[in-house]
Design a protein around this motif. Sequence first.
Motif, PDB file in Angstrom:
ATOM      1  N   LEU B 168      30.155  32.810  39.464  1.00 37.08           N
ATOM      2  CA  LEU B 168      31.314  32.251  40.168  1.00 37.08           C
ATOM      3  C   LEU B 168      32.207  33.364  40.719  1.00 37.08           C
ATOM      4  O   LEU B 168      32.759  33.266  41.814  1.00 37.08           O
ATOM      5  CB  LEU B 168      32.105  31.334  39.219  1.00 37.08           C
ATOM      6  CG  LEU B 168      31.400  29.998  38.929  1.00 37.08           C
ATOM      7  CD1 LEU B 168      31.947  29.346  37.672  1.00 37.08           C
ATOM      8  CD2 LEU B 168      31.536  29.057  40.139  1.00 37.08           C
ATOM      9  N   LEU B 169      32.313  34.445  39.953  1.00 35.08           N
ATOM     10  CA  LEU B 169      33.123  35.576  40.392  1.00 35.08           C
ATOM     11  C   LEU B 169      32.563  36.164  41.678  1.00 35.08           C
ATOM     12  O   LEU B 169      33.307  36.509  42.602  1.00 35.08           O
ATOM     13  CB  LEU B 169      33.130  36.638  39.276  1.00 35.08           C
ATOM     14  CG  LEU B 169      34.249  37.671  39.292  1.00 35.08           C
ATOM     15  CD1 LEU B 169      35.616  36.996  39.206  1.00 35.08           C
ATOM     16  CD2 LEU B 169      34.069  38.637  38.117  1.00 35.08           C
ATOM     17  N   THR B 170      31.251  36.235  41.741  1.00 34.53           N
ATOM     18  CA  THR B 170      30.601  36.755  42.945  1.00 34.53           C
ATOM     19  C   THR B 170      30.960  35.887  44.159  1.00 34.53           C
ATOM     20  O   THR B 170      31.307  36.398  45.216  1.00 34.53           O
ATOM     21  CB  THR B 170      29.061  36.762  42.764  1.00 34.53           C
ATOM     22  OG1 THR B 170      28.779  37.258  41.462  1.00 34.53           O
ATOM     23  CG2 THR B 170      28.383  37.612  43.803  1.00 34.53           C
ATOM     24  N   GLU B 174      32.961  36.928  47.599  1.00 32.44           N
ATOM     25  CA  GLU B 174      32.341  36.734  48.917  1.00 32.44           C
ATOM     26  C   GLU B 174      33.307  36.124  49.911  1.00 32.44           C
ATOM     27  O   GLU B 174      33.400  36.528  51.053  1.00 32.44           O
ATOM     28  CB  GLU B 174      31.157  35.774  48.787  1.00 32.44           C
ATOM     29  CG  GLU B 174      29.826  36.442  48.505  1.00 32.44           C
ATOM     30  CD  GLU B 174      28.740  35.403  48.225  1.00 32.44           C
ATOM     31  OE1 GLU B 174      27.779  35.791  47.544  1.00 32.44           O
ATOM     32  OE2 GLU B 174      28.895  34.217  48.649  1.00 32.44           O
ATOM     33  N   ASN B 175      34.058  35.135  49.441  1.00 35.07           N
ATOM     34  CA  ASN B 175      34.896  34.382  50.374  1.00 35.07           C
ATOM     35  C   ASN B 175      36.091  33.771  49.642  1.00 35.07           C
ATOM     36  O   ASN B 175      35.903  32.989  48.716  1.00 35.07           O
ATOM     37  CB  ASN B 175      34.032  33.261  50.994  1.00 35.07           C
ATOM     38  CG  ASN B 175      34.785  32.508  52.084  1.00 35.07           C
ATOM     39  OD1 ASN B 175      36.005  32.646  52.222  1.00 35.07           O
ATOM     40  ND2 ASN B 175      34.041  31.703  52.837  1.00 35.07           N
ATOM     41  N   PRO B 176      37.304  34.112  50.082  1.00 33.74           N
ATOM     42  CA  PRO B 176      38.504  33.578  49.397  1.00 33.74           C
ATOM     43  C   PRO B 176      38.561  32.049  49.391  1.00 33.74           C
ATOM     44  O   PRO B 176      39.179  31.460  48.493  1.00 33.74           O
ATOM     45  CB  PRO B 176      39.671  34.148  50.191  1.00 33.74           C
ATOM     46  CG  PRO B 176      39.114  35.268  50.978  1.00 33.74           C
ATOM     47  CD  PRO B 176      37.645  35.001  51.194  1.00 33.74           C
ATOM     48  N   ARG B 177      37.911  31.406  50.340  1.00 31.93           N
ATOM     49  CA  ARG B 177      37.900  29.937  50.361  1.00 31.93           C
ATOM     50  C   ARG B 177      37.157  29.363  49.146  1.00 31.93           C
ATOM     51  O   ARG B 177      37.343  28.212  48.786  1.00 31.93           O
ATOM     52  CB  ARG B 177      37.272  29.431  51.655  1.00 31.93           C
ATOM     53  CG  ARG B 177      38.319  29.128  52.715  1.00 31.93           C
ATOM     54  CD  ARG B 177      37.745  28.225  53.797  1.00 31.93           C
ATOM     55  NE  ARG B 177      36.835  28.979  54.675  1.00 31.93           N
ATOM     56  CZ  ARG B 177      37.242  29.604  55.776  1.00 31.93           C
ATOM     57  NH1 ARG B 177      38.498  29.529  56.168  1.00 31.93           N
ATOM     58  NH2 ARG B 177      36.381  30.259  56.524  1.00 31.93           N
ATOM     59  N   ASN B 178      36.313  30.175  48.538  1.00 34.44           N
ATOM     60  CA  ASN B 178      35.569  29.730  47.347  1.00 34.44           C
ATOM     61  C   ASN B 178      36.426  29.736  46.089  1.00 34.44           C
ATOM     62  O   ASN B 178      36.016  29.197  45.058  1.00 34.44           O
ATOM     63  CB  ASN B 178      34.353  30.641  47.095  1.00 34.44           C
ATOM     64  CG  ASN B 178      33.275  30.447  48.159  1.00 34.44           C
ATOM     65  OD1 ASN B 178      33.270  29.422  48.853  1.00 34.44           O
ATOM     66  ND2 ASN B 178      32.397  31.419  48.289  1.00 34.44           N
ATOM     67  N   ILE B 179      37.590  30.404  46.164  1.00 38.01           N
ATOM     68  CA  ILE B 179      38.344  30.643  44.929  1.00 38.01           C
ATOM     69  C   ILE B 179      38.734  29.334  44.247  1.00 38.01           C
ATOM     70  O   ILE B 179      38.513  29.164  43.046  1.00 38.01           O
ATOM     71  CB  ILE B 179      39.585  31.539  45.202  1.00 38.01           C
ATOM     72  CG1 ILE B 179      39.104  32.960  45.525  1.00 38.01           C
ATOM     73  CG2 ILE B 179      40.522  31.555  43.990  1.00 38.01           C
ATOM     74  CD1 ILE B 179      40.199  33.930  45.907  1.00 38.01           C
ATOM     75  N   SER B 180      39.263  28.405  45.017  1.00 35.79           N
ATOM     76  CA  SER B 180      39.743  27.164  44.385  1.00 35.79           C
ATOM     77  C   SER B 180      38.625  26.405  43.658  1.00 35.79           C
ATOM     78  O   SER B 180      38.754  26.145  42.444  1.00 35.79           O
ATOM     79  CB  SER B 180      40.436  26.302  45.438  1.00 35.79           C
ATOM     80  OG  SER B 180      40.597  25.009  44.961  1.00 35.79           O
ATOM     81  N   PRO B 181      37.516  26.068  44.316  1.00 31.45           N
ATOM     82  CA  PRO B 181      36.467  25.374  43.551  1.00 31.45           C
ATOM     83  C   PRO B 181      35.852  26.243  42.444  1.00 31.45           C
ATOM     84  O   PRO B 181      35.543  25.749  41.367  1.00 31.45           O
ATOM     85  CB  PRO B 181      35.409  25.030  44.610  1.00 31.45           C
ATOM     86  CG  PRO B 181      35.675  25.922  45.763  1.00 31.45           C
ATOM     87  CD  PRO B 181      37.142  26.223  45.751  1.00 31.45           C
ATOM     88  N   ALA B 182      35.716  27.546  42.723  1.00 29.06           N
ATOM     89  CA  ALA B 182      35.083  28.415  41.717  1.00 29.06           C
ATOM     90  C   ALA B 182      35.942  28.504  40.456  1.00 29.06           C
ATOM     91  O   ALA B 182      35.428  28.545  39.340  1.00 29.06           O
ATOM     92  CB  ALA B 182      34.836  29.796  42.299  1.00 29.06           C
ATOM     93  N   ILE B 183      37.256  28.515  40.639  1.00 32.06           N
ATOM     94  CA  ILE B 183      38.133  28.551  39.456  1.00 32.06           C
ATOM     95  C   ILE B 183      37.992  27.255  38.671  1.00 32.06           C
ATOM     96  O   ILE B 183      37.917  27.265  37.445  1.00 32.06           O
ATOM     97  CB  ILE B 183      39.605  28.807  39.862  1.00 32.06           C
ATOM     98  CG1 ILE B 183      39.761  30.295  40.183  1.00 32.06           C
ATOM     99  CG2 ILE B 183      40.570  28.393  38.753  1.00 32.06           C
ATOM    100  CD1 ILE B 183      41.156  30.714  40.565  1.00 32.06           C
ATOM    101  N   ARG B 184      37.918  26.139  39.414  1.00 30.03           N
ATOM    102  CA  ARG B 184      37.749  24.848  38.711  1.00 30.03           C
ATOM    103  C   ARG B 184      36.437  24.835  37.921  1.00 30.03           C
ATOM    104  O   ARG B 184      36.392  24.379  36.787  1.00 30.03           O
ATOM    105  CB  ARG B 184      37.781  23.696  39.705  1.00 30.03           C
ATOM    106  CG  ARG B 184      39.155  23.515  40.320  1.00 30.03           C
ATOM    107  CD  ARG B 184      39.393  22.118  40.870  1.00 30.03           C
ATOM    108  NE  ARG B 184      40.816  21.900  41.041  1.00 30.03           N
ATOM    109  CZ  ARG B 184      41.496  22.201  42.161  1.00 30.03           C
ATOM    110  NH1 ARG B 184      40.862  22.704  43.212  1.00 30.03           N
ATOM    111  NH2 ARG B 184      42.798  22.003  42.216  1.00 30.03           N
TER     112      ARG B 184
END
Lengths: 250, 223
Positions: B168-170, B174-184
Amino acid sequence: MTKIHVRDFDFFYGASKVLHGISMDMPDKQVTALIGPSGCGKSTFLRSINRMNDIIPDARHDGLIEIDGKNVYGGGTDAVELRRRVGMVFQKSNPFPKSIFDNVAYGLKIGGMRNRRQLNEIVEKSLTRAALWDEVKDRLQTSAFALSGGQQQRLCIARALAVDPEILLMDEPASALDPIATAKIEELIYELKDNFTIVIVTHNMQQAARVSDRTAFFMLGKLVEYSETKTIFMNPKQKMTEDYVTGRFG
Amino acid sequence: MTMHRHFDDDIEAIKDMLLRMGALIEDAISQSIRALLDRDTKMAEEVIARDDEIDQMELAIDKRTIELIAKMQPAASDLRFVATIMKITPELERIADLAQDVCERVIELNREPQFKPVTQLPQLAENAQKMVREALDAFVRGDAMLARQVIRHDDVVDQLTEDSFRALLTYMMENPRNISPAIRLTFIGKYFERMADNATNICEMVVYLVEGKMIKHTAPDSP
């Protein structure tokens, strides 16, 4: 440190063997509880420690009981002196038909003490130790029978303490008492163990759990398990002990 | 001869209540996993709605157990049973709360476009679920060996949690837009990892129940 050392102790009433090879060491200034169903031999064993069974015709024993390394049944042991060192308290309080004062002073007077001041001191000290002084100090000359059951039992404890014993044997000391009087006796046992070695027979397992440091479980004249009280009541090693302390015994 | 005691009926009744609570919790876990994998908001909402029932069961078990102590003064294995119940019921309730937390994150995730699959996460969830199920089995059967196996399995779950976090960290890097779902999803991984910890705690109590040994805060195989 071991106060009472028992090895391979057997006891017979006539032809019937009621104790089988009991071996245990009871530590100094601790409370040891003896538990087990009726007829398991725990009271016989208790009474063997100060030779109270001597007077029973046809009773005999085998094996060894030592107090401070000295054989209780050995030739050099005087039974009367032994019973001074090893006091006893019975299930039913048995005060003498005398005043409160004379009950406590009885053993001292028998022992030849006549000095009034000394007698007064020891009576007060014994009644205080038995947690009875405050309740009776103003009526020491009244009859012991005027006391309640719980007070009578504490009087008997005071009487036992007056001759300065080292060991107290208690045979169901609270079984005839109400819960409040029982709680007082239990508190007393807790306080007395600073100065005395106590061995108590009880049918009340919660009482054994509350007052004792070590517990011995007897069954059919045998010592099934002897351990720290917390072990007996939390994690006994023998199934028979487990069944008894959980009330599964039929 | 062993005598029947009405105490045994009380013990059986409490055990039964705990098992029913356990069954509800197993359902909650498997539904939360399905809600996660199928992006099923409705199922997630159902799990959340049912949490109250589990909370009520916890209260009922506590009440019954405290009554038993007051009335029966349990000793030996009875005492260990009562202590075990009082320690594992909150663990179970906590697991149910975690399943609810998973579902809350699932509902939030479903409001966003589907995220890349994180292969370690379903594996993590299934391992945690298995540990909870086996912890309950170990309790029911009084099986200290199974309990110890479950405890050892916690290391596998910890490793999967770490692996899914790295993946998930990767994505986040890769893309700041991934941060919200990846944190969840990181949270969700953590929730399953916590469930496995709760299962471990249950198993430690099972060993205590059976053997009278407290193995908490010691190495799993130490005596």
